[in-house]
Design a protein around this motif. Structure first.
Motif, mmCIF file in Angstrom:
data_model
loop_
_atom_site.group_PDB
_atom_site.id
_atom_site.type_symbol
_atom_site.label_atom_id
_atom_site.label_comp_id
_atom_site.label_asym_id
_atom_site.label_seq_id
_atom_site.Cartn_x
_atom_site.Cartn_y
_atom_site.Cartn_z
ATOM 1 N N LYS A 25 -17.390 -1.984 -48.275
ATOM 2 C CA LYS A 25 -18.442 -1.649 -49.018
ATOM 3 C C LYS A 25 -19.398 -2.998 -48.299
ATOM 4 C CE LYS A 25 -22.283 1.736 -49.090
ATOM 5 N NZ LYS A 25 -22.292 1.731 -47.690
ATOM 6 N N ASP A 26 -19.375 -3.822 -48.663
ATOM 7 C CA ASP A 26 -20.184 -4.728 -48.540
ATOM 8 C C ASP A 26 -20.740 -5.915 -47.615
ATOM 9 O OD1 ASP A 26 -21.010 -4.318 -51.812
ATOM 10 O OD2 ASP A 26 -19.957 -6.598 -52.122
ATOM 11 N N VAL A 27 -19.271 -5.267 -46.831
ATOM 12 C CA VAL A 27 -19.344 -6.315 -45.550
ATOM 13 C C VAL A 27 -19.609 -5.675 -43.989
ATOM 14 C CG1 VAL A 27 -17.738 -7.873 -46.539
ATOM 15 C CG2 VAL A 27 -16.626 -5.938 -45.544
ATOM 16 N N LEU A 28 -19.887 -3.691 -44.522
ATOM 17 C CA LEU A 28 -19.646 -2.773 -43.540
ATOM 18 C C LEU A 28 -21.355 -3.381 -42.894
ATOM 19 C CD1 LEU A 28 -18.885 0.108 -44.689
ATOM 20 C CD2 LEU A 28 -17.097 -1.180 -42.585
ATOM 21 N N PRO A 29 -21.127 -3.128 -41.589
ATOM 22 C CA PRO A 29 -23.202 -3.602 -41.011
ATOM 23 C C PRO A 29 -23.899 -2.520 -41.654
ATOM 24 C CG PRO A 29 -21.316 -2.769 -39.127
ATOM 25 C CD PRO A 29 -20.766 -2.916 -40.718
ATOM 26 N N LYS A 30 -25.101 -3.077 -42.144
ATOM 27 C CA LYS A 30 -26.130 -1.983 -42.264
ATOM 28 C C LYS A 30 -27.694 -1.952 -41.707
ATOM 29 C CE LYS A 30 -24.549 -3.570 -47.095
ATOM 30 N NZ LYS A 30 -23.726 -4.759 -46.634
ATOM 31 N N VAL A 31 -26.602 -0.416 -40.634
ATOM 32 C CA VAL A 31 -27.699 -0.518 -40.145
ATOM 33 C C VAL A 31 -28.546 1.010 -40.427
ATOM 34 C CG1 VAL A 31 -27.659 -2.280 -38.528
ATOM 35 C CG2 VAL A 31 -26.732 0.021 -38.223
ATOM 36 N N THR A 32 -29.577 1.721 -39.636
ATOM 37 C CA THR A 32 -30.252 2.391 -39.759
ATOM 38 C C THR A 32 -30.056 2.974 -37.549
ATOM 39 O OG1 THR A 32 -32.542 2.309 -39.482
ATOM 40 C CG2 THR A 32 -31.480 2.438 -40.945
ATOM 41 N N ALA A 33 -30.328 4.313 -37.044
ATOM 42 C CA ALA A 33 -30.156 4.536 -36.248
ATOM 43 C C ALA A 33 -31.162 4.645 -35.603
ATOM 44 C CB ALA A 33 -29.379 6.969 -36.410
ATOM 45 N N ALA A 34 -32.104 4.237 -36.158
ATOM 46 C CA ALA A 34 -33.512 4.611 -35.096
ATOM 47 C C ALA A 34 -33.329 2.645 -35.302
ATOM 48 C CB ALA A 34 -34.739 4.904 -36.420
ATOM 49 N N ARG A 35 -33.306 1.985 -35.867
ATOM 50 C CA ARG A 35 -32.998 1.212 -35.153
ATOM 51 C C ARG A 35 -33.088 0.503 -33.691
ATOM 52 N NH1 ARG A 35 -31.818 -3.681 -38.382
ATOM 53 N NH2 ARG A 35 -31.443 -5.872 -37.333
ATOM 54 N N LYS A 36 -34.339 -0.259 -33.465
ATOM 55 C CA LYS A 36 -33.947 -1.083 -31.605
ATOM 56 C C LYS A 36 -34.165 -1.937 -31.667
ATOM 57 C CE LYS A 36 -37.188 2.806 -31.401
ATOM 58 N NZ LYS A 36 -36.078 4.407 -30.538
ATOM 59 N N SER A 37 -33.467 -2.697 -32.554
ATOM 60 C CA SER A 37 -33.422 -4.234 -31.787
ATOM 61 C C SER A 37 -32.157 -4.882 -32.677
ATOM 62 C CB SER A 37 -34.382 -5.259 -32.756
ATOM 63 O OG SER A 37 -34.004 -5.714 -34.123
#
Length: 866
Positions: free
Chosen positions: A553-565
């Protein structure tokens, strides 16, 4: 344990100590010399006056309570002057907090700072606030946490009486350029920031004889060009500039600002020649350095690879990283002998030192300039020395080239086996260089971790054993981190990591660290005890256990679907993680495996059981350096899928049957009684089975010899199976239900029934054989042979079924082998023995026996003459 994460507090404290030392040093240095001066003056005559725009920015785009109504930047290349003019409109109380100070950085060794005006506009009225005495001149060493001392300063002013609705206007000029560039010009100007700008203006003035090159990034347009009195003026204007998107964890190379790069360098060759003239290696080494290098040459005579490695280790490990980059030394390395004497230097210093040592030993080497942020994206820039922020070394041994970063300490491996960061592209400092060079990618290391939880069914606690192995650059990172802390600190940080997960955890033993630097492998073992690992359920008859793969869990990507960059990924990071839970009684789960493979990463999961151990294997490898914004929805979906379905595991444990006691299994007992009754009837039928044998004309041979041992064996065959099924709690309900929550519950119950039936049949068969032996029945050899064959088949079948259904694969039991071999010997004996043939001759039924006895008595009477 955590994957040896840095301790931010520890490093912050160490950086604080360095800051304190150098600030104190700076203060002592200035006791006898005044602080740098700042000046005031009228606006320079060469400035093109710029007015604010009447248009307004969108209030929804304003952050931190203020925006710029004007950003006015003007460069005079020939006068070496940079004019800056700002107007900030404050629209809220947060803007008062965030924008009521002015700070300007400058290097007093070659720059002069002059303020022209500071005005506060309130209700259309101007209030002049320029007062040089109100400024604080502060040594600006924000890079000290990276062990770099630059000697720059900040002119800092806190404005009084600033209110909501005020507009702050100020302008200043910085005159002077670093003489290291010898009049060459290179600079990058931004027409966009993180704050909304109503109007952005940029002007660059230079001689018409100077050829400036421009590079436009993102949405910047070509300039308006004017020629005035032999000077070219290039102008750019942008209106209502929106703030750039600012999101966490963007790749270092990602830059979405509207900006312009300006450079009068013609080619990469020109930049390389400039750097080469500044940083020439020293070939005549004397003093301490000369003596040390002579010793290296003597030690490695005729072995350039060994000399190369010893030279690298010397510079990496015995000369610490510390940069004093004031003035010309921002790009010029210090003398190698001086660097070695003081035992510290920055990347240029250490690189030039290593090159000098290598060349002294006959190994050709050059400095190479790197941009650690932009990496291969540096190819998108105009040639300029300012494109680079790091220096490394490229060495040549035979027909091969080897890249070395002298600032990395604690590197493992031998000879030329050396890991190098994935910088991807660099400029080799040599007069022959005409372009940037691609840097071969070096295979990255990986981490292999196993956590083994062993549950104690008596206390419901568990022991946790953690073994982690690092290779390659990951071993080097851990090695460097361990070098910056004590073993006690490391043990505490590891324990603290698990304490956040398991509240009742304590160390079971000291941490064991094994570092094989020659192989570049580092192993860490940890030992813990966890109280109440299993929690009692509400029904109080079972316990609940929980597991979560935090290491993944600590190394999985931490992003959101709405991210623009784009989002940064740790390229080539690889971890193999296994969690094993040893549970008395085993498991009832179906094996499972799953793989998710994308362009950016690969995730693999499987679980399987071996005896009483559940293994959950995870593998996660990063295969790209970023996630594009177009891929965010898929990544979020993948992470949710992984998190919801593969990282967490809950189970219920019923300890009944693994402990002494438990209720009687009446169905099993009834089955056994029925089987015994049926067996007794079968014994009677076999014992009274009619045979066609004639009565022997002689007395049967008495039971003796090996038959006595066979009789003892048959008696054991009667007793041992009964003792086994009773002593092993086969009629205990707990044993029957011990696998109720495990994968093989049904198979285990079938096996229990099979073993009870087999052992009872074997015991009854032994009893029948003993009865037939006592009666010297003619069918004894055949019946006993059948019972012995049954014992062989039953023993083998039981072993095979346990292996197939319960996955029990233990080493071969010597008693089992001896039993099978013994049975085969007795079968052979019964078929070949003369004593057996002469002993077991009595037929059935009873009247055969009586007639035979009368005949024997008559024969005896005749022999004695009666």
């Amino acid at each position: 344990m955590p994957a040896i994460l840095p301790n931010p507090l520890r490093r912050s404290l160490k950086a604080l100590y360095i800051v304190f030392f150098l600030v104190a040093f700076s203060s002592i240095r200035t006791i006898g010399a005044s602080l740098p001066k700042i000046y005031s003056s009228s606006t320079p005559s060469w400035i093109n006056p710029v007015a604010e725009s009447a248009s307004k920015v969108n209030p929804r785009e304003v952050s931190e309570g203020y925006y710029f109504t004007l950003v006015d930047m003007q460069e005079h290349v020939e006068k070496q002057a940079s004019y800056l003019h700002y107007c900030k409109q404050i629209i809220s109380e947060s803007g008062v907090q965030n924008s009521s100070q002015i700070s300007v950085n400058f290097d007093p060794s070659f720059e002069k700072l002059e303020f022209h005006k500071i005005i506060i506009w309130r209700n259309g009225k101007a209030s002049e606030r320029l007062n040089l005495k109100a400024f604080k001149i502060i040594a600006n060493e924000e890079d000290l946490s990276r062990f770099i001392y630059q000697g720059t300063y900040t002119a800092y002013l806190i404005l009084d009486d600033i209110r909501k609705g005020d507009k702050i206007e100020y302008s200043y000029t910085i005159t002077g350029r670093n003489p290291i560039f010898k009049g060459k010009f290179s600079k990058e100007h931004y027409l966009q920031g993180y704050t909304a700008i109503n109007k952005a203006y940029l002007s660059v003035i230079c001689s018409s004889y100077r050829k400036l090159n421009f590079k436009y990034f993102n949405t910047v347009n070509s300039p308006k060009v004017q020629n005035i009195n032999g000077l070219n003026r290039y102008e750019w204007v942008s209106l209502q500039v929106k703030p750039a998107i600012q999101e966490d964890n963007q790749p270092s190379w990602y830059n979405n600002f509207n900006r312009i790069q300006i450079s009068d360098y013609k080619s990469w060759n020109e930049v390389s020649i400039w750097a080469n003239e500044l940083n020439r290696p020293k070939t005549n080494l004397t003093g301490t350095l000369g003596a040390r290098v002579q010793a290296l040459k003597k030690k490695n005579a005729g072995n350039q690879a060994a000399y190369f490695r010893d030279a690298v280790t010397l510079v990496q490990d015995e000369v610490r990283y510390m940069g004093v980059e004031m003035g010309v030394y921002s790009h010029k390395a210090h003398d190698p002998e001086k660097v070695f004497e003081q035992r510290y230097g920055d990347c240029k210093d250490k690189s030039l030192l290593l090159i000098s040592i290598l060349k002294y030993g006959g190994v050709n080497a050059h400095m190479a300039l790197i941009n650690t942020y932009y990496q291969d994206k540096v190819a998108n820039f105009l040639p300029s020395p300012l494109n680079f922020n790091h220096a490394v070394v490229i060495a040549y041994l035979g027909n091969e080239q080897f890249w070395v970063d002298p600032t990395i300490s604690g590197q493992g491996g031998t000879g030329t086996n050396l890991w190098f960061p994935n910088y991807r592209m660099g400029l080799i400092v040599s007069p022959a260089t005409t372009k940037l060079s691609n840097i071969p990618e070096v295979a990255s290391g990986f981490a292999t971790m196993r956590e083994t939880f062993t549950v104690d069914s008596a206390t419901m606690g568990a022991t946790l054993y953690v073994k982690t192995k690092y290779t390659g650059n990951m071993a080097e990172n851990v090695r460097a981190d361990l070098a910056n802390q004590s073993i006690n600190e490391a043990e505490k940080s590891y324990l603290d990591y698990y304490a956040r997960i398991y509240k009742e955890i304590e160390a079971g033993d000291t941490v064991k660290i094994r570092d094989n630097r020659a192989k570049n492998e580092l192993e860490i073992e940890e030992f813990y005890k966890i109280e109440n690992f299993l929690k009692k359920e509400k029904d109080k008859s079972s316990y609940r256990g929980e597991f979560y793969a935090y290491q993944i869990k600590d190394v999985l990507p931490k992003v959101t679907a709405a991210r623009k960059s784009p989002a940064f990924l740790n390229y080539r990071y690889s971890i193999s993680y296994t969690a094993s839970v040893v549970l008395p009684g085993g498991w009832n789960i179906e094996p499972e495996n799953q793989e998710i493979s994308r362009n950016q990463y690969r995730f693999y999961y499987r679980n399987f059981t071996v005896a009483d151990t559940l293994n959950m294997d995870y593998q996660y490898t990063v295969t790209a350096d970023h996630i594009a914004s177009s891929d965010m929805k898929q990544v979020v979906k993948d992470v949710e899928d992984i998190d919801n379905n593969y990282l967490s595991f809950n189970f219920t444990y019923n300890p009944v049957g693994t402990q002494a006691g438990g209720e009687t299994n009446y169905p099993m007992l009834l089955f056994a009684i029925s089987l015994v009754a049926t067996g007794a009837y079968a014994i009677f039928r076999i014992a009274t089975m009619h045979t066609s044998s004639d009565m022997p004309e002689y007395e049967p041979t008495p039971i003796g010899g090996w038959l006595v041992i066979l009789a003892i064996s048959l008696l054991a065959t009667v007793i041992r199976p009964l003792f086994f099924i009773i002593s092993q709690s086969y009629f205990n309900l707990g044993l029957w239900s011990v696998y109720d929550t495990r994968e093989w519950a049904t198979a285990f119950k079938v096996l229990l029934i099979f073993e009870v039936a087999g052992n009872l049949i074997l015991s009854l068969g032994g009893a029948l054989c003993l009865w037939l032996m006592f009666k010297k029945r003619d069918i004894f050899p055949k019946v006993t042979t059948a019972v012995l064959c049954f014992s062989i088949v039953f023993t083998l079948a039981d072993t095979v079924l346990a292996a197939v259904f319960l996955d029990v694969r233990e080493s071969t039991d010597p008693d089992l082998i001896r039993g099978i071999v013994g049975a085969m010997i007795w079968i052979l004996y019964l078929s070949r023995s003369y004593r057996v043939k002469e002993t077991f001759v009595m037929p059935y039924p009873q009247y055969y026996l009586e007639t035979g006895e009368d005949m024997l008595h008559e024969k005896e009477d005749e022999e004695i003459g009666v």
